[in-house]
Design a protein around this motif. Sequence first.
Motif, PDB file in Angstrom:
ATOM      1  N   GLY A 123       0.827  -1.210   0.000  1.00  0.00           N
ATOM      2  CA  GLY A 123       0.000   0.000   0.000  1.00  0.00           C
ATOM      3  C   GLY A 123       0.860   1.259   0.000  1.00  0.00           C
ATOM      4  N   PHE A 124       1.957   1.252   0.771  1.00  0.00           N
ATOM      5  CA  PHE A 124       2.889   2.384   0.765  1.00  0.00           C
ATOM      6  C   PHE A 124       3.474   2.590  -0.626  1.00  0.00           C
ATOM      7  CE2 PHE A 124       3.431   1.627   5.443  1.00  0.00           C
ATOM      8  CZ  PHE A 124       3.069   2.905   5.833  1.00  0.00           C
ATOM      9  N   LEU A 125       3.677   1.480  -1.329  1.00  0.00           N
ATOM     10  CA  LEU A 125       4.326   1.512  -2.639  1.00  0.00           C
ATOM     11  C   LEU A 125       3.390   2.054  -3.721  1.00  0.00           C
ATOM     12  CD1 LEU A 125       7.198   0.459  -3.296  1.00  0.00           C
ATOM     13  CD2 LEU A 125       6.152  -1.680  -4.006  1.00  0.00           C
ATOM     14  N   VAL A 126       2.111   1.651  -3.690  1.00  0.00           N
ATOM     15  CA  VAL A 126       1.229   1.948  -4.830  1.00  0.00           C
ATOM     16  C   VAL A 126       0.145   2.983  -4.544  1.00  0.00           C
ATOM     17  CG1 VAL A 126       1.610  -0.334  -5.831  1.00  0.00           C
ATOM     18  CG2 VAL A 126      -0.377   0.028  -4.347  1.00  0.00           C
ATOM     19  N   GLY A 127      -0.098   3.340  -3.264  1.00  0.00           N
ATOM     20  CA  GLY A 127      -1.133   4.335  -2.958  1.00  0.00           C
ATOM     21  C   GLY A 127      -2.530   3.731  -2.861  1.00  0.00           C
ATOM     22  N   TRP A 128      -3.490   4.575  -2.474  1.00  0.00           N
ATOM     23  CA  TRP A 128      -4.813   4.036  -2.099  1.00  0.00           C
ATOM     24  C   TRP A 128      -5.641   3.528  -3.269  1.00  0.00           C
ATOM     25  CZ3 TRP A 128      -9.510   6.103  -3.612  1.00  0.00           C
ATOM     26  CH2 TRP A 128      -9.476   7.388  -4.170  1.00  0.00           C
ATOM     27  N   LYS A 129      -5.509   4.175  -4.484  1.00  0.00           N
ATOM     28  CA  LYS A 129      -6.302   3.699  -5.626  1.00  0.00           C
ATOM     29  C   LYS A 129      -5.802   2.341  -6.094  1.00  0.00           C
ATOM     30  CE  LYS A 129      -7.118   8.028  -7.767  1.00  0.00           C
ATOM     31  NZ  LYS A 129      -6.622   8.817  -8.897  1.00  0.00           N
ATOM     32  N   ASN A 130      -4.490   2.268  -6.277  1.00  0.00           N
ATOM     33  CA  ASN A 130      -3.911   1.061  -6.864  1.00  0.00           C
ATOM     34  C   ASN A 130      -3.889  -0.141  -5.922  1.00  0.00           C
ATOM     35  OD1 ASN A 130      -3.498   1.883  -9.479  1.00  0.00           O
ATOM     36  ND2 ASN A 130      -1.447   2.678  -9.092  1.00  0.00           N
ATOM     37  N   ILE A 160       2.255  -1.558 -10.704  1.00  0.00           N
ATOM     38  CA  ILE A 160       3.151  -0.386 -10.677  1.00  0.00           C
ATOM     39  C   ILE A 160       3.267   0.249 -12.072  1.00  0.00           C
ATOM     40  CG2 ILE A 160       5.536   0.406 -10.319  1.00  0.00           C
ATOM     41  CD1 ILE A 160       5.678  -1.370  -7.862  1.00  0.00           C
ATOM     42  N   PRO A 161       3.609  -0.499 -13.121  1.00  0.00           N
ATOM     43  CA  PRO A 161       3.688   0.172 -14.427  1.00  0.00           C
ATOM     44  C   PRO A 161       2.339   0.366 -15.131  1.00  0.00           C
ATOM     45  CG  PRO A 161       4.561  -2.059 -14.587  1.00  0.00           C
ATOM     46  CD  PRO A 161       4.167  -1.859 -13.171  1.00  0.00           C
ATOM     47  N   PHE A 162       1.361  -0.535 -14.895  1.00  0.00           N
ATOM     48  CA  PHE A 162       0.139  -0.517 -15.720  1.00  0.00           C
ATOM     49  C   PHE A 162      -1.135  -0.131 -14.959  1.00  0.00           C
ATOM     50  CE2 PHE A 162       2.887  -3.892 -17.636  1.00  0.00           C
ATOM     51  CZ  PHE A 162       3.262  -3.153 -18.749  1.00  0.00           C
ATOM     52  N   PHE A 195       0.314 -17.213  -0.329  1.00  0.00           N
ATOM     53  CA  PHE A 195      -0.297 -16.117  -1.080  1.00  0.00           C
ATOM     54  C   PHE A 195       0.693 -15.008  -1.438  1.00  0.00           C
ATOM     55  CE2 PHE A 195      -3.473 -12.651  -1.705  1.00  0.00           C
ATOM     56  CZ  PHE A 195      -4.190 -13.272  -2.712  1.00  0.00           C
ATOM     57  N   GLY A 196       1.828 -14.967  -0.733  1.00  0.00           N
ATOM     58  CA  GLY A 196       2.830 -13.915  -0.974  1.00  0.00           C
ATOM     59  C   GLY A 196       3.209 -13.724  -2.438  1.00  0.00           C
ATOM     60  N   PRO A 197       3.512 -14.813  -3.172  1.00  0.00           N
ATOM     61  CA  PRO A 197       3.918 -14.636  -4.575  1.00  0.00           C
ATOM     62  C   PRO A 197       2.858 -13.941  -5.431  1.00  0.00           C
ATOM     63  CG  PRO A 197       4.404 -16.864  -3.830  1.00  0.00           C
ATOM     64  CD  PRO A 197       3.619 -16.208  -2.733  1.00  0.00           C
ATOM     65  N   PHE A 198       1.576 -14.142  -5.109  1.00  0.00           N
ATOM     66  CA  PHE A 198       0.518 -13.515  -5.903  1.00  0.00           C
ATOM     67  C   PHE A 198       0.426 -12.019  -5.613  1.00  0.00           C
ATOM     68  CE2 PHE A 198      -0.699 -17.992  -5.349  1.00  0.00           C
ATOM     69  CZ  PHE A 198      -0.644 -18.373  -6.683  1.00  0.00           C
ATOM     70  N   ILE A 199       0.664 -11.644  -4.340  1.00  0.00           N
ATOM     71  CA  ILE A 199       0.711 -10.212  -4.008  1.00  0.00           C
ATOM     72  C   ILE A 199       1.858  -9.552  -4.770  1.00  0.00           C
ATOM     73  CG2 ILE A 199       1.073  -8.530  -2.144  1.00  0.00           C
ATOM     74  CD1 ILE A 199      -0.079 -10.593  -0.181  1.00  0.00           C
ATOM     75  N   CYS A 200       3.016 -10.223  -4.777  1.00  0.00           N
ATOM     76  CA  CYS A 200       4.195  -9.662  -5.455  1.00  0.00           C
ATOM     77  C   CYS A 200       3.953  -9.532  -6.953  1.00  0.00           C
ATOM     78  CB  CYS A 200       5.416 -10.542  -5.203  1.00  0.00           C
ATOM     79  SG  CYS A 200       5.922 -10.581  -3.470  1.00  0.00           S
ATOM     80  N   ALA A 201       3.414 -10.592  -7.575  1.00  0.00           N
ATOM     81  CA  ALA A 201       3.165 -10.565  -9.020  1.00  0.00           C
ATOM     82  C   ALA A 201       2.170  -9.462  -9.361  1.00  0.00           C
ATOM     83  CB  ALA A 201       2.645 -11.926  -9.488  1.00  0.00           C
ATOM     84  N   ALA A 202       1.080  -9.367  -8.578  1.00  0.00           N
ATOM     85  CA  ALA A 202       0.057  -8.347  -8.841  1.00  0.00           C
ATOM     86  C   ALA A 202       0.659  -6.944  -8.731  1.00  0.00           C
ATOM     87  CB  ALA A 202      -1.114  -8.512  -7.868  1.00  0.00           C
ATOM     88  N   THR A 203       1.531  -6.739  -7.737  1.00  0.00           N
ATOM     89  CA  THR A 203       2.131  -5.418  -7.544  1.00  0.00           C
ATOM     90  C   THR A 203       3.032  -5.049  -8.725  1.00  0.00           C
ATOM     91  OG1 THR A 203       2.137  -5.858  -5.178  1.00  0.00           O
ATOM     92  CG2 THR A 203       3.432  -3.984  -5.923  1.00  0.00           C
ATOM     93  N   PHE A 223      -7.393  -7.028  -6.028  1.00  0.00           N
ATOM     94  CA  PHE A 223      -8.222  -7.717  -7.028  1.00  0.00           C
ATOM     95  C   PHE A 223      -7.386  -8.665  -7.885  1.00  0.00           C
ATOM     96  CE2 PHE A 223     -10.008  -7.760 -11.370  1.00  0.00           C
ATOM     97  CZ  PHE A 223     -11.203  -8.421 -11.094  1.00  0.00           C
ATOM     98  N   ILE A 224      -6.270  -8.165  -8.421  1.00  0.00           N
ATOM     99  CA  ILE A 224      -5.448  -8.992  -9.326  1.00  0.00           C
ATOM    100  C   ILE A 224      -4.796 -10.147  -8.562  1.00  0.00           C
ATOM    101  CG2 ILE A 224      -3.404  -8.996 -10.836  1.00  0.00           C
ATOM    102  CD1 ILE A 224      -4.163  -6.125 -11.628  1.00  0.00           C
ATOM    103  N   SER A 225      -4.346  -9.898  -7.319  1.00  0.00           N
ATOM    104  CA  SER A 225      -3.709 -10.984  -6.560  1.00  0.00           C
ATOM    105  C   SER A 225      -4.724 -12.079  -6.222  1.00  0.00           C
ATOM    106  CB  SER A 225      -3.034 -10.453  -5.295  1.00  0.00           C
ATOM    107  OG  SER A 225      -3.980  -9.928  -4.395  1.00  0.00           O
TER     108      SER A 225
END
Length: 269
Positions: free
Chosen positions: A196-203, A254-256, A242-250, A209-211
């Motif tokens: 959340g710190f990395l991507v902000g409240w919208k993202n 970040i770019p998209f 579940f960690g890998p899915f959070i990482c992949a989603a992030t 959702f994606i994870s």
Amino acid sequence: MMLEHNPIVAFFFFLLGTIVGSFTNVLIWRIPRGESIVFPGSHCPKCGAKIKFYDNIPILSYIILGGKCRNCSSKISIKYPLIESFVGIAYLLTYLLYPAAPFIETIQMILIIPIFLAISCIDIEHWVIPDELTISVAVVGIAASFIIGGWKMFVSSLIGAAIGAFIFWIISVLGKRAFRKEAMGGGDILLIGAVGFLVGWKNILLVIFISALLGAIGGIIAVLIRKAISHKDTKTDSAIPFGPFICAATLIVIPFGEKMLNWYLSLFK
Ligand SMILES: [Zn+2]
């Protein structure tokens, strides 16, 4: 767009990635075992022989040595060159994605990719997400949001952290009531907060959702694989880390994320 890229710089990014990947291997092996990540230098896990600098060249040394320790000839895991290649390619893609973007976004990706890879590998192998890695994600997120957007951006990232952790905490409480077992670990709640710190409240909503989507697909695949090998393990039947899915989603968001949200909102105009 491709013209803005210099092939020599691109190769440098790949090379840097393989070196960082080599260090990522050290993190993945040592953090869950409580060893120092600095001392001693690399050594063979079987015979303990110190690995010479010329045998420690990312990817190449594995090929030259034929995947065996020079001293005791025991097999070296293919995971090592794979992780070095993964970070190399991820850094190359980062350079291709951010040709003219602010420098800080490139640095943010360079820091976050090896941390996420270490989190994913450790979570898959040991079912834990080490706090020091989660804290590193939060530190990168806080620093980047300050540098990119000052206080305004920092508040957005703080809200993102709170929303992420709160939603996952709710899921974990409800999951425990419904299934009488741990649906979401404490490590996952802290990690989504750090993201959340990395991507902000919208993202952060998009990351969740994606994870969840990736996790559902991964869960189905895991069940099918376990059925295929008919491994009767009742305790971890349909459970997957579940960690890998959070990482992949992030790393997707970040770019998209901005483009994905704009596209989604355009559907309602
Ligand atoms: Zn050895």
